[in-house]
Design an enzyme around this catalytic site. Structure first.
Site, PDB file in Angstrom:
ATOM      1  CG  HIS A 463      26.359 -66.629  23.735  1.00  0.00           C
ATOM      2  ND1 HIS A 463      26.847 -66.497  23.302  1.00  0.00           N
ATOM      3  CD2 HIS A 463      24.176 -66.445  23.142  1.00  0.00           C
ATOM      4  CE1 HIS A 463      27.047 -65.396  22.931  1.00  0.00           C
ATOM      5  NE2 HIS A 463      25.322 -64.873  22.913  1.00  0.00           N
ATOM      6  CD  GLU A 464      21.040 -66.881  24.166  1.00  0.00           C
ATOM      7  OE1 GLU A 464      21.065 -65.542  24.525  1.00  0.00           O
ATOM      8  OE2 GLU A 464      21.582 -67.062  22.829  1.00  0.00           O
ATOM      9  CG  HIS A 467      22.769 -63.202  25.996  1.00  0.00           C
ATOM     10  ND1 HIS A 467      23.157 -61.740  26.419  1.00  0.00           N
ATOM     11  CD2 HIS A 467      23.509 -63.414  25.050  1.00  0.00           C
ATOM     12  CE1 HIS A 467      24.303 -61.502  24.950  1.00  0.00           C
ATOM     13  NE2 HIS A 467      24.398 -63.025  24.306  1.00  0.00           N
ATOM     14  CG  HIS A 470      24.096 -58.382  31.056  1.00  0.00           C
ATOM     15  ND1 HIS A 470      25.091 -57.777  29.915  1.00  0.00           N
ATOM     16  CD2 HIS A 470      24.480 -57.788  31.536  1.00  0.00           C
ATOM     17  CE1 HIS A 470      25.115 -57.432  29.868  1.00  0.00           C
ATOM     18  NE2 HIS A 470      25.287 -56.430  31.044  1.00  0.00           N
TER      19      HIS A 470
HETATM   20 ZN   LIG Z   1      24.469 -63.473  22.027  1.00  0.00          ZN
END
Ligand SMILES: [Zn+2]
Length: 676
Positions: A463-464, A467, A470
């Site tokens: 998940h991290e 990010h 991104h």
């Molecule tokens: Zn998040």
């Protein structure tokens, strides 16, 4: 020599001393202020370049100093840094007020905005112009003086009330304790939880055990304690925070907060607070949010009702419980889950050695986006545990620096997050590449035992890292639109979509190997992980929808006629309630997300983001989870684009259509019961 006073590329951690921060802030704020005043007081005709672009590039030194400082305050803090944070925070808000309240500056921004249709701007430039203009107009820059004054009064009052709301919740949480003196009352709790409760009692000079309303104490008790009467007591205490008609009661605060928010929205020309908030969200309008929540409700409700009936039946068989109550839910769910899945962290952990998982997420990023990761040792870091990488594309161009800080230590806050030390942007023809960081709290390896992650930690890491991608792959002109600077109901798409690879055989085979035997994780275990992930998903979905609806009921209509908080809440929960109503409790009076934090009119976004990631990942599933073409479309239209355009447009360009909820329903196991 203060290393923060002059421009730097990588953060100069090893040269930093605490006494450097404050002077660096003071000087950087002065520099930024001078730049802003220069733009505001210029005498030439305002243009996009000399006003809007100039504003966005202003204050770079301050951005760098702030990111180094506040990232350290999260990942490697000490009392002195915390004290400096207290001192500089008001300086920073004063500086940001200096910008948004600067009338000369607004005049120039507005002059550009008013001729926006004649300027032949690119989409990114139009978006930046709109964003800059709204940062003033949404703060009242267009209002006459008397209304401006009223807006400031409302803002001041609101910040006091929100603070008060939070303080009341905290005081209520701290006030309560359940003191147990007979060990039988803790029956069912795992040994570790009992020990923690004993420890807590001891720390307050008490005999026996203490249970409190803090999550680490409250959650295990509700999940494991056999004693139904005590579960009821604790559940009601938890559910009635701020609802005792005493000095810590939050009902009046809610009425005041919602009415002030409504008045504020009206002053600025919006119908309700939700209209105001959603203008800058992917969902755009309250109608769309309602439509979204109701569509989901319709699909999830039959499953939720079936799951509830199943749970009630299970509780009846097990303990002869006649009517399942709120304080029974977590307890019997846990028992049922154990019975159905027999899956615990210890079985999975040997397959998820930290180094393997990191190599795995890199491998996934390589297969999808052609990224190459090289660990490097020539970049300054703030702690020996931090690992540093240079990331390249296929042609060996530098894409990003990456700091990975995975283990807990004193001075690091809990949780996991992505942050950046340097934004990506293009200036003077140079594409400045970003410095991205992931910070987590995974158990540190010892001499005899490697760091083995729970499955939950594995998905957290992915998940991290999502990010992170991104930020790393950002490719925009303006720093204010780069990377994760997107609407906040869009920001979880890149992160949540990455979690999907953790459930796929083809991906797990790349990294989920037993740390001793090297055996790849057995697929029946993977299937169990998938099945248990959707356990009681209908009920969980209904619960999230209910919070979203409650939020919208407070912020999506004129609240001036609402006198009774509990009645309003019951109205909002009418369609989503499964458990019998308990008159002693009220959710709103401790709903800090929406009354203290920033989630007002935004609670729906948890589910919204899930719809996005499920729909986006369905595209990968369709074409192959490592399909280059889909991955490239995702990179080109989402990951690299930041906030340069409305997220729905970006999404449609990637996916070919707007997101639909079917993929989420399918993933959550909710589709089969509703379609026939
Ligand atoms: Zn998040």
């Amino acid at each position: 020599m203060n290393p923060l006073l002059s421009p730097f590329d990588t953060a100069p951690f090893s040269k930093l001393k605490n006494e450097h921060f404050k002077p660096a802030f003071l000087k950087a704020i002065d520099m930024a202020r001078a730049e802003i005043y220069g733009i505001a007081n210029a005498t030439d005709t305002p243009t996009f370049e000399n006003t809007i672009a100039a504003l966005d590039y202003a204050g770079q030194q301050l951005d760098r100093v702030s990111s180094v400082f506040f990232n350290l305050n999260s990942a490697e803090t000490n009392p002195e840094i915390q004290k400096i944070a207290q001192e500089v925070s008001p300086l920073l808000s004063e500086f940001s007020n200096d910008i948004t309240l600067n009338e000369d500056l607004f005049k120039r921004v507005k002059a550009v905005y008013d001729q926006r249709h004649n300027l032949k701007l690119t989409t990114e430039e139009q978006t930046l112009l709109d964003k800059k203009y709204k940062s003033f107009s949404r703060n009242g820059a267009n209002l006459p003086d008397d209304k401006k004054k009223r807006l400031r009064e409302i803002d001041a009052e609101l910040s006091k009330l929100k603070l008060q709301f939070g303080e009341n919740v905290l005081a209520e949480t701290n006030k309560y304790e359940m003191h147990l003196t007979s060990e039988a009352d803790l029956d069912g709790l795992p040994e570790g939880e009992k020990e923690a409760a004993a420890q807590l009692a001891k720390s307050k000079d008490k005999e026996g055990w203490l249970i409190t309303l803090d999550y680490p104490s409250y959650i295990p008790f509700m999940k494991y304690a056999k004693n139904r009467k005590l579960r009821k007591e604790l559940s009601i205490a938890f559910g009635s925070k701020g609802f005792h008609d005493d000095e810590l009661d939050n009902q009046k605060n809610i009425i005041k907060i919602t009415n002030l928010r409504h008045e504020r929205a009206n002053l600025l020309g919006y119908k309700t607070h939700a209209h105001y908030v959603l203008e800058e969200r992917m969902a755009e309008t309250p109608e769309k949010v309602h439509q979204f929540l109701n569509e989901l409700l319709e699909k999830a409700k039959p499953a939720a009702e079936r799951e509830y009936a199943e749970l009630e039946e299970f509780a009846k068989k097990m303990d002869n419980i006649d009517r399942l109550q709120k304080w029974d839910g977590a307890y019997y769910s846990e028992k049922l889950k154990q019975k159905l899945f027999d899956l615990d962290d210890e079985k999975l952990k040997p397959y998820f050695k930290l180094e393997n998982v990191i190599a795995g997420v890199f491998k996934v990023a390589e297969k999808l986006f052609g990224l190459q990761f090289e660990e490097v040792f020539d970049i300054d870091k703030y702690h020996p545990d931090v690992k540093t990488y240079r990331i390249y594309d296929q042609d060996k161009n530098l894409v990003s620096l990456f700091y990975a800080d995975f283990h807990p230590r004193p001075g690091k806050r809990g949780g996991a997050w992505m942050t950046s030390y340097k934004a990506q942007y293009v200036q003077n023809g140079i594409n400045v590449r970003p410095h991205i960081s992931n910070v987590c709290n995974f158990t540190k390896p010892t001499a005899s035992k490697p760091s083995l992650l729970t499955f939950n930690e594995v998905t957290t890491l992915f998940h991290e890292f999502g990010h992170g991608l991104h930020g790393m792959l950002a490719n925009t002109v303006y720093p204010g639109l780069s990377g994760t600077s997107v609407y906040w109901d869009f920001v979880e798409l890149p992160s949540q979509i990455m979690e999907n690879w953790c459930f796929e055989k083809e991906a797990l085979e790349l990294f989920a190997t037993h740390y001793e035997s090297g055996e790849v994780i057995p697929m029946d275990l993977v299937q169990k992980i998938k099945d248990s992930a959707t356990f009681q998903e209908g009920m969980a979905t209904l619960r999230q929808i209910s919070f979203g609806l409650l939020d919208m009921s407070w912020h999506g209509t004129d609240p001036s006629g609402i006198a009774n908080v509990k009645a309003q809440e019951q109205l909002a929960f009418k369609e989503t309630d499964l458990y019998p109503e308990s008159p002693e409790t009220c959710m709103s009076t401790s709903f800090s997300h929406i009354f203290q934090g920033g989630y007002s009119s935004g609670y729906y976004s948890y589910k919204w983001a899930e719809v996005l990631d499920a729909d986006a990942f369905a595209y990968f599933k369709e074409k192959g989870i490592f399909n280059k073409e889909v991955a490239t479309k995702f990179k080109d239209n989402v990951l690299s684009q930041g906030g340069t355009e409305k997220p729905m447009e970006l999404y449609k360009r990637f996916r070919g259509s707007e997101p639909k909820i079917e993929a989420l329903l399918k993933r959550a196991g909710l589709l089969s019961e509703t379609s026939n």
